[in-house]
Design an enzyme around this catalytic site. Structure first.
Site, PDB file in Angstrom:
ATOM      1  N   GLU A  58     108.571 113.035  56.399  1.00 26.91           N
ATOM      2  CA  GLU A  58     108.393 112.956  57.844  1.00 26.91           C
ATOM      3  C   GLU A  58     108.878 114.255  58.480  1.00 26.91           C
ATOM      4  O   GLU A  58     109.925 114.760  58.116  1.00 26.91           O
ATOM      5  CB  GLU A  58     109.232 111.762  58.326  1.00 26.91           C
ATOM      6  CG  GLU A  58     109.145 111.493  59.777  1.00 26.91           C
ATOM      7  CD  GLU A  58     107.705 111.425  60.247  1.00 26.91           C
ATOM      8  OE1 GLU A  58     106.985 110.534  59.803  1.00 26.91           O
ATOM      9  OE2 GLU A  58     107.313 112.301  61.050  1.00 26.91           O
TER      10      GLU A  58
ATOM     11  N   LEU B  22     108.996 114.655  61.977  1.00 25.90           N
ATOM     12  CA  LEU B  22     109.202 114.485  63.423  1.00 25.90           C
ATOM     13  C   LEU B  22     110.536 115.057  63.885  1.00 25.90           C
ATOM     14  O   LEU B  22     111.520 115.076  63.150  1.00 25.90           O
ATOM     15  CB  LEU B  22     109.071 113.019  63.836  1.00 25.90           C
ATOM     16  CG  LEU B  22     110.011 111.952  63.268  1.00 25.90           C
ATOM     17  CD1 LEU B  22     111.339 111.953  63.989  1.00 25.90           C
ATOM     18  CD2 LEU B  22     109.349 110.602  63.394  1.00 25.90           C
TER      19      LEU B  22
ATOM     20  N   ASN C 268     112.405 122.469  56.197  1.00 25.17           N
ATOM     21  CA  ASN C 268     113.644 122.438  56.981  1.00 25.17           C
ATOM     22  C   ASN C 268     114.534 123.647  56.686  1.00 25.17           C
ATOM     23  O   ASN C 268     115.131 124.219  57.596  1.00 25.17           O
ATOM     24  CB  ASN C 268     114.406 121.132  56.739  1.00 25.17           C
ATOM     25  CG  ASN C 268     113.938 120.041  57.694  1.00 25.17           C
ATOM     26  OD1 ASN C 268     113.087 120.280  58.542  1.00 25.17           O
ATOM     27  ND2 ASN C 268     114.478 118.858  57.557  1.00 25.17           N
TER      28      ASN C 268
ATOM     29  N   CYS D 153     119.313 116.523  60.492  1.00 22.09           N
ATOM     30  CA  CYS D 153     118.443 116.969  59.396  1.00 22.09           C
ATOM     31  C   CYS D 153     118.800 118.336  58.833  1.00 22.09           C
ATOM     32  O   CYS D 153     119.080 118.456  57.637  1.00 22.09           O
ATOM     33  CB  CYS D 153     116.995 116.972  59.854  1.00 22.09           C
ATOM     34  SG  CYS D 153     116.349 115.334  60.039  1.00 22.09           S
TER      35      CYS D 153
HETATM   36  C1  UDX Z   1     114.222 118.988  62.529  1.00 18.23           C
HETATM   37  C2  UDX Z   1     112.821 119.466  62.119  1.00 18.23           C
HETATM   38  O1  UDX Z   1     112.278 120.285  63.170  1.00 18.23           O
HETATM   39  C3  UDX Z   1     111.915 118.263  61.826  1.00 18.23           C
HETATM   40  O2  UDX Z   1     110.649 118.715  61.369  1.00 18.23           O
HETATM   41  C4  UDX Z   1     112.576 117.392  60.776  1.00 18.23           C
HETATM   42  O3  UDX Z   1     111.799 116.233  60.533  1.00 18.23           O
HETATM   43  C5  UDX Z   1     113.965 116.990  61.208  1.00 18.23           C
HETATM   44  O4  UDX Z   1     114.751 118.155  61.525  1.00 18.23           O
HETATM   45  P1  UDX Z   1     115.352 118.005  64.732  1.00 18.23           P
HETATM   46  O5  UDX Z   1     116.633 118.097  63.978  1.00 18.23           O
HETATM   47  O6  UDX Z   1     115.034 116.749  65.458  1.00 18.23           O
HETATM   48  O7  UDX Z   1     114.109 118.288  63.758  1.00 18.23           O
HETATM   49  O8  UDX Z   1     115.339 119.171  65.847  1.00 18.23           O
HETATM   50  P2  UDX Z   1     114.776 120.650  65.999  1.00 18.23           P
HETATM   51  O9  UDX Z   1     113.964 120.696  67.230  1.00 18.23           O
HETATM   52  O10 UDX Z   1     114.144 121.134  64.780  1.00 18.23           O
HETATM   53  O11 UDX Z   1     116.129 121.468  66.279  1.00 18.23           O
HETATM   54  C6  UDX Z   1     117.168 121.551  65.301  1.00 18.23           C
HETATM   55  C7  UDX Z   1     118.308 122.386  65.799  1.00 18.23           C
HETATM   56  O12 UDX Z   1     117.926 123.762  65.892  1.00 18.23           O
HETATM   57  C8  UDX Z   1     118.804 122.020  67.203  1.00 18.23           C
HETATM   58  O13 UDX Z   1     120.217 122.092  67.205  1.00 18.23           O
HETATM   59  C9  UDX Z   1     118.212 123.091  68.104  1.00 18.23           C
HETATM   60  O14 UDX Z   1     118.988 123.317  69.259  1.00 18.23           O
HETATM   61  C10 UDX Z   1     118.241 124.295  67.166  1.00 18.23           C
HETATM   62  N1  UDX Z   1     117.236 125.325  67.489  1.00 18.23           N
HETATM   63  C11 UDX Z   1     115.905 125.029  67.401  1.00 18.23           C
HETATM   64  C12 UDX Z   1     117.640 126.613  67.823  1.00 18.23           C
HETATM   65  O15 UDX Z   1     118.840 126.903  67.892  1.00 18.23           O
HETATM   66  N2  UDX Z   1     116.685 127.564  68.056  1.00 18.23           N
HETATM   67  C13 UDX Z   1     115.354 127.306  67.989  1.00 18.23           C
HETATM   68  O16 UDX Z   1     114.558 128.230  68.202  1.00 18.23           O
HETATM   69  C14 UDX Z   1     114.938 126.002  67.645  1.00 18.23           C
END
Ligand code: UDX
Length: 458
Positions: A160, A162, A235, A287
């Site tokens: 997944e 998401l 990831n 994640c």
């Molecule tokens: C992530 C993956 O994107 C997703 O595909 C997987 O299924 C689960 O893990 P998620 O943890 O929900 O999703 O959030 P995501 O939007 O990926 O952000 C993760 C972290 O990275 C957050 O703390 C966010 O603030 C940080 N981030 C994200 C940054 O610091 N810079 C960015 O450019 C993008």
């Protein structure tokens, strides 16, 4: 969707992945049973109340109610199920390994109860280390052997992707669907399950409109092992991409460049892409940290070091402390200062605080003798429950947080913070310092409002 194509699906685990998948598949017309061992969760879901904070989910819970039922009892609908999706938690162990005990317990229960004449397809949706599809298969087989039964069944891997905060959007409009399966029947069943998404034949829910210009998602079919590795590779890559831009934010500061401008100029190169290039106080969540540690552990088991991924983890550890360094530079003496934290969640649109940069920043500030006020639009309560011993002052609004503070630190890029009346907030503060840990605000606007502004890498 034609009636004949509807499937009977049992989903075990009602976390972000299980619940989102359950209501989405129900909305698409399948008959779904969501299973969780937690009575309180089941009771809430039966009443149409979401157990997680996720935009649009409550509306979808109601819309999918005729198709989705909730139970504690996995065995209730197992005999009729054509598909069983395992979406239970896979927490980290101390050493970075993944705790598969919940996955294995579900596999055992399935093996002890399935009808050998019509075994369902088992799908691993939990993020699990390479080899888990095989492990689940052997656990089920062990249980069948205990019953002196030999039957043919398949275990597929369907990772997944998401994101929290846009979980429904990502489920209905994914970039791709990855299925790792060896048997053609298994593959066909998964294709049937996702047909409305693959072909986009459904009417979009009001809460989750189809994005303009959205292209049909690719169906990527692989071996179960490749599918398992795809999830970790994705990831680890995304986490590394963020750490990479964060590393460059340090050099941008030294040479007097702005990392936001740099990221824009770099991200327009289609080979690189603009996503996940936002420098800030680092990545958190349920994640990235867990999966990065897990793949490092897998690497160590196979005598295969992953120095790039290791470095991404280390850069992230240091990055979380950047906000404190900035405060030190500007406040000089942190002890006795009042610092207002804006944002506790690891990212916006969620109340999830797991591995949020806020945890380390607050811990560090308290150790240094600061008085810490905090505010998050939705995560205050969760933070209070999880860290009852941290001596912080919880505020109801950003304005309360600013009152009498020496500095404000933004740790989550909530939209709400874009539109705060900054001049009014500044007027109530003792010192007007703002550390924008997510580079979300306009420096000039903040300066005009009276702030000394600093971001990350600019
Ligand atoms: C992530 C993956 O994107 C997703 O595909 C997987 O299924 C689960 O893990 P998620 O943890 O929900 O999703 O959030 P995501 O939007 O990926 O952000 C993760 C972290 O990275 C957050 O703390 C966010 O603030 C940080 N981030 C994200 C940054 O610091 N810079 C960015 O450019 C993008």
């Amino acid at each position: 969707m034609k009636t004949a194509e509807k499937l009977k699906i049992v989903i075990v685990g009602t976390g972000y992945v299980g619940l989102t998948t359950g209501v989405a598949l129900g909305y698409l017309g399948h008959r779904v049973t969501c299973v969780d061992h937690d009575t309180a969760i089941i009771e809430k879901l039966e009443r149409g109340i979401s157990t997680i904070y996720e935009p649009g989910l409550e509306e979808l819970l109601k819309q999918s109610a005729p198709q989705v039922s909730y139970t504690k009892d996995l065995l209730r609908d197992l005999p009729d199920a054509q598909v069983v999706i395992i979406a239970v938690g896979t927490p980290s162990k101390e050493n970075g390994d993944t705790d598969l005990s919940y996955v294995e317990a579900v596999a055992r229960e399935i093996g002890a109860a399935i009808d050998p004449l019509k075994p369902p397809l088992i799908i691993n949706k939990s993020t699990v280390p390479v080899g888990t599809a095989r492990r689940v298969e052997s656990v089920i087989r062990e249980e069948l052997e205990k019953r002196c039964i030999d039957c043919c069944f398949s275990v597929a891997s369907n990772p997944e992707f998401l994101r929290e905060g846009s979980a429904l959007h990502d489920t209905f409009y994914p970039d791709r669907i990855v299925v790792g399966a060896t048997a053609i029947d298994a593959l066909n069943l998964v294709r049937q399950m996702y047909a409305p998404i693959l072909e986009q034949t459904f009417t979009p829910p009001q809460a989750v409109p189809r994005p303009d210009g959205y292209n049909l998602p690719a169906l990527v079919t692989t071996s179960p092992t490749s599918a398992e590795l795809i999830k970790y590779t994705a990831n680890a890559f995304l986490a590394t991409k963020i750490s990479f831009i964060n590393e460059f934010s340090a050099i941008a500061e030294k040479v007097g460049a702005d990392i936001v401008e740099v990221a824009k100029g770099v991200g327009l190169d289609r080979r690189i892409g603009a996503g996940f290039l936002k420098a800030g106080v680092g990545w958190g969540g349920s994640c990235f940290p867990k999966d990065v540690r897990s793949i490092l552990f897998t690497g160590s088991q196979y005598n295969c070091e992953l120095p790039v991924v290791q470095a991404a983890l280390e850069v992230n550890r240091r990055q979380k402390l950047k906000a404190i360094e900035k405060l030190q530079q500007l406040l000089k003496v942190v002890r006795g200062s009042t610092v207002g934290i804006l944002g506790l969640a690891f990212k916006p649109n969620t109340d999830d605080i797991r591995e949020s940069p806020a945890i380390d920043v607050i811990e560090g500030l308290l150790e240094m003798g600061a008085r810490v006020k905090v505010y998050d639009p939705v995560a205050n309560e969760k933070y209070k429950q999880t860290y009852p011993d941290q001596q912080v002052i919880y505020c109801e609004t950003a304005a309360d947080t600013a009152r009498d503070a020496d500095a404000l630190v933004i740790l989550t890029d909530w939209d709400e913070f874009l539109h705060l009346p900054w001049a009014e907030l500044a007027a109530t503060m003792k010192n007007r310092i703002i550390v924008d840990g997510r580079n979300m605000l306009d420096r000039e606007q903040l300066q005009q409002a009276g702030f000394t502004y600093t971001g990350i890498g600019r």
